[in-house]
Design a protein around this motif. Sequence first.
Motif, PDB file in Angstrom:
ATOM      1  N   ALA A  32      13.832  -3.049 -13.711  1.00  0.00           N
ATOM      2  CA  ALA A  32      13.444  -3.514 -14.967  1.00  0.00           C
ATOM      3  C   ALA A  32      12.704  -5.052 -14.732  1.00  0.00           C
ATOM      4  O   ALA A  32      11.609  -5.424 -15.576  1.00  0.00           O
ATOM      5  N   HIS A  33      13.278  -5.758 -13.881  1.00  0.00           N
ATOM      6  CA  HIS A  33      12.567  -6.979 -13.811  1.00  0.00           C
ATOM      7  C   HIS A  33      11.302  -7.065 -13.388  1.00  0.00           C
ATOM      8  O   HIS A  33      10.265  -7.773 -13.802  1.00  0.00           O
ATOM      9  N   THR A  34      10.964  -6.236 -12.378  1.00  0.00           N
ATOM     10  CA  THR A  34       9.826  -6.052 -11.698  1.00  0.00           C
ATOM     11  C   THR A  34       8.727  -5.271 -12.740  1.00  0.00           C
ATOM     12  O   THR A  34       7.365  -5.691 -13.028  1.00  0.00           O
ATOM     13  N   PHE A  35       9.361  -4.377 -13.214  1.00  0.00           N
ATOM     14  CA  PHE A  35       8.567  -3.719 -14.835  1.00  0.00           C
ATOM     15  C   PHE A  35       8.004  -4.517 -15.553  1.00  0.00           C
ATOM     16  O   PHE A  35       6.966  -4.498 -16.077  1.00  0.00           O
ATOM     17  N   GLU A  36       9.031  -5.490 -16.086  1.00  0.00           N
ATOM     18  CA  GLU A  36       8.780  -6.627 -17.039  1.00  0.00           C
ATOM     19  C   GLU A  36       7.722  -7.296 -16.630  1.00  0.00           C
ATOM     20  O   GLU A  36       6.749  -8.001 -17.272  1.00  0.00           O
ATOM     21  N   THR A  37       7.583  -7.888 -15.184  1.00  0.00           N
ATOM     22  CA  THR A  37       6.781  -8.941 -14.930  1.00  0.00           C
ATOM     23  C   THR A  37       5.165  -8.199 -14.926  1.00  0.00           C
ATOM     24  O   THR A  37       4.515  -9.005 -15.253  1.00  0.00           O
ATOM     25  N   THR A  38       5.107  -6.998 -14.637  1.00  0.00           N
ATOM     26  CA  THR A  38       3.742  -6.514 -14.527  1.00  0.00           C
ATOM     27  C   THR A  38       3.420  -6.385 -16.022  1.00  0.00           C
ATOM     28  O   THR A  38       2.071  -6.480 -16.342  1.00  0.00           O
ATOM     29  N   PHE A  66      12.990 -11.681  -6.773  1.00  0.00           N
ATOM     30  CA  PHE A  66      11.696 -11.130  -7.110  1.00  0.00           C
ATOM     31  C   PHE A  66      11.166 -12.412  -7.693  1.00  0.00           C
ATOM     32  O   PHE A  66      11.812 -13.282  -8.268  1.00  0.00           O
ATOM     33  N   THR A  67       9.949 -12.516  -7.255  1.00  0.00           N
ATOM     34  CA  THR A  67       8.984 -13.818  -7.779  1.00  0.00           C
ATOM     35  C   THR A  67       7.867 -13.270  -8.583  1.00  0.00           C
ATOM     36  O   THR A  67       7.240 -12.446  -8.176  1.00  0.00           O
ATOM     37  N   PRO A  68       8.065 -13.634  -9.672  1.00  0.00           N
ATOM     38  CA  PRO A  68       6.915 -13.292 -10.733  1.00  0.00           C
ATOM     39  C   PRO A  68       5.816 -14.083 -10.465  1.00  0.00           C
ATOM     40  O   PRO A  68       5.717 -15.270  -9.997  1.00  0.00           O
ATOM     41  N   ILE A  69       4.585 -13.303 -10.741  1.00  0.00           N
ATOM     42  CA  ILE A  69       3.452 -14.014 -10.389  1.00  0.00           C
ATOM     43  C   ILE A  69       2.806 -14.915 -11.558  1.00  0.00           C
ATOM     44  O   ILE A  69       2.247 -14.678 -12.706  1.00  0.00           O
ATOM     45  N   ARG A  70       3.415 -16.345 -11.577  1.00  0.00           N
ATOM     46  CA  ARG A  70       3.099 -17.187 -12.700  1.00  0.00           C
ATOM     47  C   ARG A  70       2.743 -18.752 -12.179  1.00  0.00           C
ATOM     48  O   ARG A  70       3.384 -19.138 -11.158  1.00  0.00           O
ATOM     49  N   PHE A  71       2.079 -19.257 -12.863  1.00  0.00           N
ATOM     50  CA  PHE A  71       2.041 -20.604 -12.654  1.00  0.00           C
ATOM     51  C   PHE A  71       2.227 -21.514 -13.654  1.00  0.00           C
ATOM     52  O   PHE A  71       2.156 -21.341 -15.179  1.00  0.00           O
ATOM     53  N   SER A  72       3.029 -22.475 -13.463  1.00  0.00           N
ATOM     54  CA  SER A  72       3.570 -23.647 -14.452  1.00  0.00           C
ATOM     55  C   SER A  72       2.486 -24.686 -14.459  1.00  0.00           C
ATOM     56  O   SER A  72       1.948 -24.912 -13.631  1.00  0.00           O
ATOM     57  N   LEU A  73       2.982 -25.435 -15.533  1.00  0.00           N
ATOM     58  CA  LEU A  73       2.114 -26.578 -15.719  1.00  0.00           C
ATOM     59  C   LEU A  73       2.183 -27.537 -14.395  1.00  0.00           C
ATOM     60  O   LEU A  73       1.117 -28.084 -13.839  1.00  0.00           O
ATOM     61  N   GLU A  74       3.277 -27.605 -14.064  1.00  0.00           N
ATOM     62  CA  GLU A  74       3.424 -28.556 -12.886  1.00  0.00           C
ATOM     63  C   GLU A  74       2.768 -28.277 -11.426  1.00  0.00           C
ATOM     64  O   GLU A  74       2.018 -28.753 -10.686  1.00  0.00           O
ATOM     65  N   ASP A  75       2.779 -26.396 -11.478  1.00  0.00           N
ATOM     66  CA  ASP A  75       1.950 -26.135 -10.268  1.00  0.00           C
ATOM     67  C   ASP A  75       0.352 -26.207 -10.489  1.00  0.00           C
ATOM     68  O   ASP A  75      -0.258 -26.569  -9.411  1.00  0.00           O
ATOM     69  N   VAL A  83       6.522  -3.077 -26.135  1.00  0.00           N
ATOM     70  CA  VAL A  83       6.670  -2.521 -24.983  1.00  0.00           C
ATOM     71  C   VAL A  83       7.388  -3.493 -23.801  1.00  0.00           C
ATOM     72  O   VAL A  83       8.430  -2.965 -23.456  1.00  0.00           O
ATOM     73  N   PHE A  84       6.944  -4.648 -23.748  1.00  0.00           N
ATOM     74  CA  PHE A  84       7.570  -5.812 -23.265  1.00  0.00           C
ATOM     75  C   PHE A  84       8.952  -6.118 -23.557  1.00  0.00           C
ATOM     76  O   PHE A  84       9.704  -6.207 -22.718  1.00  0.00           O
ATOM     77  N   ILE A 136      12.227   5.941  -7.065  1.00  0.00           N
ATOM     78  CA  ILE A 136      12.383   4.549  -7.614  1.00  0.00           C
ATOM     79  C   ILE A 136      11.669   3.471  -6.905  1.00  0.00           C
ATOM     80  O   ILE A 136      11.181   2.541  -7.320  1.00  0.00           O
ATOM     81  N   ALA A 137      12.489   3.530  -5.563  1.00  0.00           N
ATOM     82  CA  ALA A 137      11.535   2.601  -4.640  1.00  0.00           C
ATOM     83  C   ALA A 137      10.228   2.504  -4.327  1.00  0.00           C
ATOM     84  O   ALA A 137       9.262   1.618  -4.509  1.00  0.00           O
ATOM     85  N   GLN A 138       9.382   3.792  -4.632  1.00  0.00           N
ATOM     86  CA  GLN A 138       8.061   4.000  -4.324  1.00  0.00           C
ATOM     87  C   GLN A 138       7.410   3.320  -5.647  1.00  0.00           C
ATOM     88  O   GLN A 138       6.464   2.716  -5.740  1.00  0.00           O
ATOM     89  N   LEU A 139       8.178   3.680  -7.001  1.00  0.00           N
ATOM     90  CA  LEU A 139       7.520   2.861  -8.178  1.00  0.00           C
ATOM     91  C   LEU A 139       7.548   1.581  -8.263  1.00  0.00           C
ATOM     92  O   LEU A 139       6.915   0.758  -8.484  1.00  0.00           O
ATOM     93  N   HIS A 140       8.718   0.963  -7.673  1.00  0.00           N
ATOM     94  CA  HIS A 140       8.951  -0.321  -7.498  1.00  0.00           C
ATOM     95  C   HIS A 140       7.975  -1.044  -6.736  1.00  0.00           C
ATOM     96  O   HIS A 140       7.630  -2.150  -7.048  1.00  0.00           O
ATOM     97  N   ALA A 141       7.455  -0.339  -5.656  1.00  0.00           N
ATOM     98  CA  ALA A 141       6.400  -1.135  -4.652  1.00  0.00           C
ATOM     99  C   ALA A 141       5.238  -0.989  -5.356  1.00  0.00           C
ATOM    100  O   ALA A 141       4.523  -1.965  -5.338  1.00  0.00           O
ATOM    101  N   GLU A 142       4.947   0.021  -6.139  1.00  0.00           N
ATOM    102  CA  GLU A 142       3.642   0.234  -6.821  1.00  0.00           C
ATOM    103  C   GLU A 142       3.670  -0.928  -7.894  1.00  0.00           C
ATOM    104  O   GLU A 142       2.359  -1.616  -7.846  1.00  0.00           O
ATOM    105  N   LEU A 143       4.726  -1.209  -8.555  1.00  0.00           N
ATOM    106  CA  LEU A 143       4.604  -2.121  -9.735  1.00  0.00           C
ATOM    107  C   LEU A 143       4.340  -3.378  -8.876  1.00  0.00           C
ATOM    108  O   LEU A 143       3.684  -4.461  -9.470  1.00  0.00           O
ATOM    109  N   THR A 144       4.897  -3.854  -7.845  1.00  0.00           N
ATOM    110  CA  THR A 144       4.857  -5.271  -7.161  1.00  0.00           C
ATOM    111  C   THR A 144       3.581  -5.369  -6.804  1.00  0.00           C
ATOM    112  O   THR A 144       2.746  -6.351  -6.749  1.00  0.00           O
TER     113      THR A 144
END
Length: 733
Positions: free
Chosen positions: A65-71, A154-163, A42-43, A115-123
């Motif tokens: 698609a970017h926000t969808f992919e992040t979720t 868009f800022t994905p919710i992710r932590f790198s090793l440095e963080d 799916v991803f 579309i905007a509503q779905l985008h907000a729900e995904l975020t």
Amino acid sequence: MDTMAAIRQTFFQECEEQLAELESGLLAIERQESDSETINAVFRAVHSIKGGAGAFGLDELVRFAHTFETTLDLMRSNALEITGNLVKLMLRSADGLADLVRFSRDGTDLDRARIAQLHAELTSAASGDAAPTIEAAPAPAAADESNGPDENGFTPIRFSLEDLVATELDTPMEETTRGPLVVSFRPKPELYAKANDALVLLREVRRLGDVSISCDISEVPLLTELDPEGAYLSWKVELDPAIEENAVREVFEFVTFDCDLDISVKAAFSSQDTEAADFQVIPVADIATMLAESPAPAETAPITPPQPEREMTPTETLIKAGTAQAAPQSAQQTTIRVDLDRVDRLIDLVGELVINQSMLAQRVTEAGIARLSEVAVGLDDLEHLTREIQDSVMAIRAQPVRPIFQRMSRVVREVADMTGKSVRLVTEGENCEVDKTVIERLADPLTHMIRNAIDHGLEKPEDRLAAGKSEQGLVRMTAAHRSGRVIIEVSDDGAGINRARVRQIAVDKSLIDPNAQLSDGEIDDLIFAPGFSTASTISDVSGRGVGMDVVKRSIQALGGRISISSRPGHGTTFTLSLPLTLAVLDGMVVTVAGQTLVVPLTAIVETLQPKEQDVHGLGETSRVVAIRGSFIPLIDIGLQLGYREEEADPFNSVAIMVESENRTQSALLVDGIIGQQQVVIKSLETNYGHVFGVAAATILGDGRVAVILDVDAIVAGTRSEMNRSDNRKRSAA
């Protein structure tokens, strides 16, 4: 421009495939029949759509698609709990993604507010429903995943090793202390199979700034062992510290799954380190020359001959020699995309071949050539070969019904939300194949039937609970091959048809006479009457009486038939019987009043010669024939189609027993049978107009045009005439 248009068209074709895979995977997750690979698939589907959209500058599609992919990435990394509400959001988001794809392709209307509503729900789901933890930290980020905002904000919710390290030590990392980026890039064979070029990618990296590129050829085998479809080279690239990691990842975004890619930070990088790793360092000047002269992607990627004014590098020499002399070691199954017009043209030519073969056989028969002669035997072989060619060509157009079944999932969700009902769709036989034209023209009828099943068939949740049923209604779609036809059933477990109400509405709308005596099946068939509706109010779902009559006409236009069966309190089932193809059919050639007709073989049960003691009169003009204890209506085809004014003598005729759309049997009276023949269907409505009792036309072996009977229309017309006659008799009495 033509090349770009073709590439763009290919992209949207692939989008349809990716959307189908996305829908299938999400439905499997909803049914709790998925595993980690399902979520990964799916991803990848969303990721592929996003990557292609970025290449064509489809910004709205890329952002969503970017926000969808992040979720989805949080789901596959177990950082986001998969709940029923989340899966529903994913399904609605898949619908939104499909709308954006079609908007980008066709410029159709787009509900941007939705579309905007779905985008907000995904975020919100990505940031609020669950937060990534150190224990659930995902694997190394994919090609477009980073810790900072991308070009779309868009800022994905992710932590790198440095963080994580900075968080533990409570000391923020300074950007100025970061060393140069080191990219390890090893293509897989799949990368080249998809017409990608490693040198083109390296050329794009070089455009980012100062780089140092080295190529590892240590795994290149001997020439006799080299596979031209293999991938043996890998590269290591050191970039200037000022170059951002996001920019590097964007270069490799399209090939993330087709290569081994590692991007890391190194404090120092020297030529000694490279030599210690068994790398052959290729001079930057040679690399620059190779990148500058690498060919642009094309449909085929032949090896570019060496330039006479420049000596080839060792790597180029090796690739050139290996590709020129090595043979493929194994054949790989491939598919090709063919313009549908070309397939249709091929089908038309095969149809003409069938006609000419029939004509040739007719001429040989008329010439009196013996059936055992070499000419006759050769004609038999030609007939078998022609049929095999026709079957093979028909198989090219055959497609599984899965795409249209998956499309109905969205219809179910939308209508369920509009009506406030909980509905589950179950599909079976999705791999059942049917002609592409049939599939394309099934979308609207099936949509009407699904909407009707949910709005009229299923009860409200409270009514279902009161009746001892589950609160969630069930709609089932099945497809199967049966007797040379495709049978599609749409059923629900609702309250069934209220026949008393249906009859009363039909009387109020003057569709039937108040005194008419109708069977349960005939009452059910009133649903297909134009203008008929049981809805008490007009809504966005139904109530205007323009649904089931359209369904019946659409199915009949496909050469099919539709029937209803219903049990009060248990539900209703609509059964569609469709031909496998709209191009050819096997028929029985008969004569009626000097006319040559074709009866579809799939409708015929048996043929018989009526006996005097078996034929009985019914009413003023109707007759029946007794067959094995049952009385079957006897229909004079010549009289029904106006070929003659007087009834034929049944004892000097042939009765062909047929089965109609509601599985009732009738006997068609014809003068004689010529034989069985495969005929090519020619549309009569397209070239002339609708004629009662005629489904299409064909060209026979002697060059004459013959009509193909619409058995269901003839039987239904006869029954209607019998009912009208009975009503007139009752009124007169």
